[in-house]
Design a protein around this motif. Structure first.
Motif, short mmCIF file in Angstrom:
data_model
loop_
_atom_site.label_atom_id
_atom_site.label_comp_id
_atom_site.label_asym_id
_atom_site.label_seq_id
_atom_site.Cartn_x
_atom_site.Cartn_y
_atom_site.Cartn_z
N ILE A 53 -7.40 8.02 -2.49
CA ILE A 53 -7.32 9.72 -1.56
C ILE A 53 -7.44 8.55 -0.01
O ILE A 53 -6.33 8.76 0.96
CB ILE A 53 -8.87 9.49 -2.06
N ALA A 54 -7.85 7.27 -0.37
CA ALA A 54 -7.53 6.27 0.94
C ALA A 54 -6.18 6.45 1.02
O ALA A 54 -5.09 6.30 2.59
CB ALA A 54 -8.30 4.69 0.50
N VAL A 55 -5.49 5.43 0.02
CA VAL A 55 -4.13 5.25 0.45
C VAL A 55 -3.60 6.64 0.07
O VAL A 55 -2.65 6.85 1.63
CB VAL A 55 -3.81 4.65 -1.70
N LEU A 56 -3.05 7.53 -0.42
CA LEU A 56 -2.56 8.89 0.23
C LEU A 56 -2.77 9.00 1.47
O LEU A 56 -2.03 9.70 2.10
CB LEU A 56 -3.38 10.25 -1.06
N THR A 57 -3.59 9.40 2.08
CA THR A 57 -4.29 10.11 3.60
C THR A 57 -3.56 9.13 3.83
O THR A 57 -2.97 9.81 4.95
CB THR A 57 -6.12 9.63 3.62
N ALA A 58 -3.88 7.79 3.98
CA ALA A 58 -3.15 7.12 4.59
C ALA A 58 -1.61 7.06 5.04
O ALA A 58 -0.66 6.81 6.04
CB ALA A 58 -3.25 5.68 4.50
N ARG A 79 1.02 -1.09 0.26
CA ARG A 79 -0.19 0.32 0.31
C ARG A 79 0.80 1.46 -0.44
O ARG A 79 0.13 2.12 0.21
CB ARG A 79 -0.91 -0.18 1.28
N GLY A 80 1.74 1.54 -0.38
CA GLY A 80 2.56 1.85 -1.14
C GLY A 80 1.74 3.45 -1.71
O GLY A 80 1.21 3.86 -2.30
#
Length: 707
Positions: free
Chosen positions: A684-689, A652-653
């Protein structure tokens, strides 16, 4: 760029045009966080009524809508209870600061290096609601954002254990209604002059205050039975609250002893210490020597061994596993010893199986180690714990960033218990907790002349490069020490590796001229060594710099040469990396057929070396080229294949987000707006994490698409 690596062994993907931009937090509809960072207070806190009242009187009222925030300096001797008193007071009044309470130990006095303001702000800003990826790298930018985040808010900032005014000034809130309380052994007169700070002196305990604390711990009945012994014990502690607490706790643990017996033991211990070997300031030094020495003398041999070992530890906070590495004892045995030491207030709990040590106790542990252990034993203990930190940091790094593994040279045999990280979150938690110890370990190893270990530790600190821009200075300091040690031991290949990391960090800091000078050194070393791997590192690093400078033609030449050298030398993975970057450059210049050719060759090489994450990245490189050729159906298929591979690998990079974004673009072009919107939500979910600043722009894109 897919899974491109623009330079350095770190393998970090760089988005063109995003380097060194300071991105302010986007407009928020949800409430900002109200952090509460105070450590726990003491149930048996006593005394300090005058000082607490003075602090109460300085709390700004709601009518304070103009002028700067209030600054208070609480000064006094080490072990005098400054932190305890201020924390106790802050708990009492923090409801008057509804927007939060920030706390940090600045480590102005102690075994580890004082915290730089940049590192403190890199901690404070996320607590105030700034995503870590949006924390500026430079101090000026951090200070401006920090004060902007405090504007209109009422926040209490506790800056504990400050070494000097320069360390404190950037951390002071400027907003009306805010308050900063600074504790220090120094008077910090510069703060009084420059920001009109108020001073609250914290003297040693009075005899009455010492007796109240002592009686509360040993019990009134026992104290009333021996008033003369109580007075003698208070006198021996010299008004030092830390000494009073240690003495009283040990006395309470030995109920069959009379207090007079305990006083006699302390007097004997004080007489047995040669000269003034520990403690340089009169009464305080004597109190530390006698009370700490008496308490230490009644530890079991195993407990005493653990206590002495902590004096060799490079920092004041540590986990039980690190203590086991220090001592060579079994982790379960060390944990039991640490719990006993905590009960005796020789260490303080700081979390599950984690402890901290007052710097006076750390100094005393170092002193006892010098008396009771041989030089060879102390050096072996230091080597064990430093090697343990090195090995564990590398294992955590491999868990968090699997694509970056294999960079650290294995030249030092690790010691201590092996730490197994079950998932990425556990590894990140450990790295967060230990980052100060890891940097201190590099410095400690350098000071001890353990040059090989310095190099391995410096490489293992590479995780700091992806923790946020504000941590770059820490990483740069570690790599500079590592390079110096590599030169001493004559290991030029490790020197190249560390210089490669250093150049990468300098690029992140926007110091491109210095980065280019480092790359020039790599070029010289590569020629001397006649080492193709080093040549590839130099060419890739220079290619990254040229990309950052927008000089894509020159960047292309660097990566073309890098690809050729790697191909001739059989460095298949490095050749794939160069082709990946060439594909990205061709997309930027509109040469989509050439971009596709590079990406297809890169994919074949990734598969040849079994680089599964790189294979997914190469599929995205092909998709970007096909987008430019108008072949959006195929681009969508390739992006979905890449996403499937990433998910199979539980990766999830940032590369995963960089797959959803082109997928959304092609889906939008094909008119499938619901699917495009879903792809944006996934991005967005990945970038937010990852706390990537592009999350806000992607959210705006989604809003426009849905409209």
């Amino acid at each position: 760029m897919g899974n491109a690596i623009l330079g350095g062994v770190t393998g970090v993907v760089v988005q063109a045009g995003s380097i060194q931009q300071v991105v302010l937090p986007s407009a928020r509809h949800e409430p900002l966080p109200a952090p509460r960072q105070l450590p726990a207070g003491l149930q048996d806190f006593t005394g300090r009524e005058a000082q607490l009242a003075a602090l109460d009187a300085l709390v700004p009222g709601s009518e304070h809508s103009i002028g700067p925030g209030v600054v208070v300096v609480v000064d006094g001797s080490g072990g005098g209870g400054k932190t305890t008193a201020v924390v106790q007071w802050a708990h009492r009044v923090q409801d008057r600061f509804p927007d939060g309470t920030l706390f940090i130990n600045l480590r102005g006095y102690g075994p580890s290096a004082p915290l730089a303001p940049e590192i403190v702000l890199a901690s404070f800003l996320p607590a105030l609601g700034v995503p870590e990826a949006q924390v500026p790298a430079g101090l000026d930018g951090q200070v401006g954002l920090y004060r902007s985040m405090l504007a209109g808010r009422r926040v209490l900032v506790v800056l504990d254990n400050a070494g000097n005014a320069e360390q404190v000034l950037p951390l002071l809130p400027g907003a009306p209604g805010c308050m900063a309380v600074v504790t220090s052994r120094a008077s910090l007169t510069d703060l009084v002059v420059s920001v009109a700070a108020h001073r609250v002196g914290l003297d040693l305990f009075t005899a009455t205050e010492s007796q109240v604390l002592l009686r509360g711990i040993v019990g009134s009945a026992r104290a009333d039975a021996e008033p003369a012994a109580i007075a003698d014990l208070v006198r021996l502690c010299g008004g030092l609250p830390l000494a009073v607490r240690v003495a009283a706790t040990r006395a309470a643990a030995r109920p069959r002893y009379t207090l007079a017996d305990i006083v006699a033991d302390i007097n004997e211990e004080q007489a047995s210490v040669p000269g003034n070997a520990f403690g340089a300031d009169g009464v305080v030094g004597g109190a530390v020597r006698s009370v700490f020495g008496w308490s230490y003398a009644h530890l079991s041999p195993e407990q005493a061994r653990v206590f002495r070992g902590l004096g060799v530890h490079p920092g004041s906070e540590f986990g039980a596993a690190a203590a086991a590495a220090l001592t060579g004892l079994e982790p379960a045995d060390v944990y039991r010893c640490l719990e006993v030491l905590a009960e005796l207030h020789l260490v303080e709990p700081a979390g599950r199986k984690r402890y901290r040590m007052h710097d006076l106790l750390h100094a005393y542990a170092t002193y006892r180690a010098g008396l009771d252990d041989t030089s060879d034993y102390r050096q072996a203990a230091a080597l064990r714990v430093l090697a343990w930190y090195d090995r564990t940091a590398r294992e955590a790094d491999r868990t968090v960033f699997p694509a970056l593994s294999g960079a650290a040279p294995d030249k030092v045999a690790p010691g201590g218990p092996e730490v197994v990280f079950t998932d990425r979150a556990a590894a990140l938690t450990w790295l967060d907790l230990e980052h100060a110890n890891l940097v201190s370990a590099v410095r400690t190893a350098a000071a001890a002349g353990l040059d090989v270990l310095v190099t391995t530790l410096a490489v293992s600190c590479r995780f700091l490069t992806v923790r946020g821009a504000a941590w770059s200075a820490l990483h740069l300091a570690a790599t500079e020490l590592g390079v110096a040690s590599a030169i001493v031991v004559g290991d030029r290949r490790v020197e190249v590796r560390l210089l490669d990391l250093q150049a990468d960090t300098l690029c992140r800091m926007g110091r491109l001229t210095e980065a280019e000078a480092v790359i020039s050194r790599i070029v010289v070393l590569a020629e001397d060594l006649d080492d193709p791997d080093c040549q590839v590192s130099a060419l890739s690093g220079l290619g990254r710099i040229r990309c950052e400078q927008g000089r894509l033609r020159e960047a292309r030449e660097c990566y073309q040469r890098s690809s050729a050298v790697a191909h001739e030398s059989g460095l298949t993975g490095s050749e794939a990396v160069a082709l990946c970057n060439l594909s990205w450059i061709c997309v930027q210049t509109g040469e989509f057929e050439q971009a596709l050719e590079h990406a297809e060759r890169g994919l074949a090489l990734r598969r040849q070396v079994g680089d599964l994450i790189g294979e997914a990245g190469a599929l995205v490189d092909m998709a970007l080229a096909l987008q430019g050729l108008g072949r959006h159906d195929t681009a969508v298929d390739l992006c979905r294949q890449a996403i499937s591979r990433y998910r199979t690998l539980e990766y999830r990079g940032v590369d995963l987000a960089d797959t959803f974004l082109p997928l959304a673009a092609s889906l939008e072009h094909l008119g499938d707006l619901p699917a495009a919107a879903q792809a944006l939500r996934e991005a967005i979910a990945v970038l937010t994490a990852l706390e990537d600043p592009r999350a806000a722009a992607t959210h705006a894109y989604l809003t426009d698409l849905e409209a």
